[in-house]
Design an enzyme around this catalytic site. Structure first.
Site: not given
Ligand code: M6R
Length: 612
Positions: A2, A27, A74, A100-101, A485, A489, A492, A508, A607
């Site tokens: 947020c 955000r 968010w 926000n929270g 990574e 990417k 996402e 395996h 983010k």
């Protein structure tokens, strides 16, 4: 998560708030809202969707006001919808609040309020807190500021809140615990934001509000208090951030701009610290703790997501160069275990935003247990940076694309410098190897530029592979975290299923997935594991999988084995991840674009993850 913006002063508030919200959309962006105080009273406009959608929807309304607050959401409590969007209005109608929270004990508070006859119009914890504040104000017949203080003492969880009160039209009440809040100070006006980006063109003077602080913000006055009602002198700092740094600068997306910035950001990160000729590494934020790191029994890296991958690469580097036992922990697991932290343990917190809730709490807990905390953080003045004893900023500049790119390579540059410095002091690397690695590190910006220059073919590869259903990313040694990574990417940005795995471990289990439609992306640069990786490539080829490989320039063997290659220049294996990740960032980016997705704002993501 947020983004919050506020303004009080002589200017039109709405354009400042909308522009600020657009900058804070990284955000969260599932709904947007603003509250303005004008001749019509306290007006709220809010809507599911991105900031631009709200902007279009309220054209023609009376948006004139010199005070206002805005929110980009968010979702945590309640699906993204018009009614769950912030700001919320109190039941009595006088207050509007953004948050926000997460208020963890909101169910209990909601029950108390419901028993008193309150009816809620949303599913949010925010509306509960707001009505709780209103109830206290009514019962205690006190000022809003006092009611906020009393309410926050009952609240568990994290918050930044901004409140407008119809009876005090030019004042914003703000408070913070666990989520960021910056107040921009200028003559006769104040700006509020989750970060400094909404206020950049108006002021460079900012106050970072601390946890458990409450601000009473008027056009010409900023009063800071703690929850015990004691006044605190605001510490005004000078911002070192230019507007150009938060704009796209001609690129289609922030993510592409940030990928292409890497030669410069790695250079900026090394500048003034690394002097290969003199054979020195100077890191002032680490200096004071050198002895503790050199004598550490154990280094624990705590981080999330991409930053956790940087920690994994650093584990290999520290163990090799410093011969110190390293553990790399997901902050979210570490904080809720009862980890054994011994005297002599050093914690390195890695974070781009410096606000990731789990990482922040993990280091707060470890600090209480007596550990030395070093932060490797990008955002200057952020909570993790301030909570750490020492550390080093990554100096990558603002990273706005939700997918982290330049922050990762800058984190690797900082962590490599720390490892080199400690290894050298400890005597666990020879003078010759130390000097060689300093040179190798110094050449990385140039080699990253070379890599980007030779990346033209990656767009074609994206077209070729964009319709695959699954991807496997494989690597060994330093390149194993790079494979993780690369897979992250792709997930996402392109919403494709991708799994990163150690190349040998593939036998395996994941090898069962291999068939002719499965692209297997190898991170196969020339290093100590190279021959083994080649064998793994053969195993995939033997099962008709498609091999797409990141290889070192001139490596004919790997090239012949691969269906497609992406090339990076020769580099020592310790510094190679800063190069081998670049083609993987581009591959994910181009596949995301080819599939028509909003790569800077991928669905469900934000983010800065300021909730646990
Ligand atoms: O700001 P941080 O580095 O603490 O964030 C940690 C993760 O949320 C972050 O790296 C996330 O995984 C990235 N968006 C991935 O691209």
């Amino acid at each position: 998560m947020c983004g919050i913006v506020g303004y009080t002063g002589p200017r039109e508030a709405y354009p400042i708030i909308i522009k600020g919200l657009k900058r804070l959309e990284y955000r969260g962006y599932d709904s947007t809202g603003v509250a303005l105080h004008n001749s019509d009273g306290l007006k709220i406009f809010k809507k599911k969707g991105k900031v631009a959608e709200l902007e279009d929807a309220i054209i023609g309304k009376n948006l004139h006001a010199t005070v206002g607050i805005g929110h980009t959401r968010w979702a945590t409590h309640g699906e993204p919808s018009d009614r769950n969007a912030h700001p919320h209005r109190s039941a009595g109608g006088k207050l509007a609040m953004i948050h926000n929270g997460i208020i963890e004990n909101y169910i209990q508070l909601k029950q108390e309020l419901t028993n008193k006859g309150y009816i809620f119009t949303s599913e949010t914890d925010t509306e509960v807190l707001l009505n709780f504040i209103e109830e206290i104000r009514k019962n205690n017949q006190c000022y809003l500021e006092e009611a906020v203080r009393v309410a926050l003492k009952r609240v568990t969880g994290a918050y930044v809140i901004l409140i407008l009160d119809e009876d005090n039209p030019d004042t914003i009440i703000a408070a913070r615990k666990g989520s960021p809040l910056v107040i921009g100070v200028a003559k006769g006006e104040h700006f509020l934001g989750s970060d400094a980006s909404p206020m950049l063109e108006y002021t460079k003077e900012v106050v970072y509000v601390n946890d458990y602080e409450l601000a009473i913000v008027k056009p010409d006055q900023l009063i800071l208090k703690n929850l015990g009602n004691e006044k605190i002198t605001p510490y005004v700092q000078k911002l070192d951030l230019e507007l150009a740094a938060i704009e796209k600068g001609g690129y289609d997306h922030f993510m592409l701009k940030e990928i292409f910035e890497q030669p410069q950001t790695i250079y900026d990160c090394l500048r003034g610290r690394l002097d290969a000729e003199a054979g020195t590494i100077t890191m002032s934020g680490i200096q004071q703790y050198t002895e503790q790191i050199v004598n550490a029994n154990r280094i624990i890296m705590v981080a999330c997501g991409t930053s956790w991958h940087a920690g994994l690469v650093a584990e290999y580097i520290f163990e090799e160069l410093c011969r110190i036992n390293v553990e790399v922990e997901y902050a979210s697991e570490f904080r809720y275990r009862n980890p054994v932290i011994n005297k002599g343990d050093v914690i390195i917190a890695i974070s781009q935003s410096g606000e990731t809730a789990d990482t922040l709490v993990a280091i707060e807990n470890a600090k209480q247990k007596g550990a030395i905390i070093l932060g490797v953080v990008n955002v200057v003045g952020s909570s993790i940076a301030r909570t750490s004893h020492g550390g080093a900023y990554t100096h990558a500049g603002p990273e706005i694309g939700v997918a982290s790119t330049k922050a990762f390579t800058a984190q690797l540059a900082v962590l490599t410098m720390i490892a080199l410095k400690i290894g050298y002091i400890k005597g666990t690397i020879s003078e010759e190897r130390y000097r060689h690695l300093l040179n190798e590190l110094q050449q990385i910006p140039e080699k990253a530029a070379w890599t980007l220059k030779h990346s033209g073919k990656i767009k074609e590869l994206a077209e070729k592979y964009k319709d695959a259903r699954d991807f496997l990313y494989l690597g060994r040694g330093y390149n194993f975290p790079v494979a993780l990574e690369g897979a992250l990417k792709l997930k996402e940005i392109s919403y494709l299923h991708a799994e990163g795995y150690p190349a040998a471990e593939m036998k395996h289990g994941p090898i069962a997935l291999v068939e002719k439609t499965l692209p297997v992306v190898f991170v196969a640069t020339r290093d100590a594991w190279h021959e083994k990786v080649i064998s793994n490539m053969q195993e995939i080829k033997a099962r008709k999988g498609k091999v797409v490989a990141v290889i070192t320039e001139g490596d004919k063997t790997s090239e012949q084995l691969s269906d497609d290659v992406m090339i990076v220049p020769e580099a020592d294996e310790i510094v190679a991840p800063m190069l081998s990740v670049v083609p993987l960032q581009l591959l994910a980016y181009y596949i995301g674009v080819a599939k028509g997705y909003d790569v800077d704002k991928p669905r469900n993501l934000a983010k800065s993850v300021t909730v646990e």
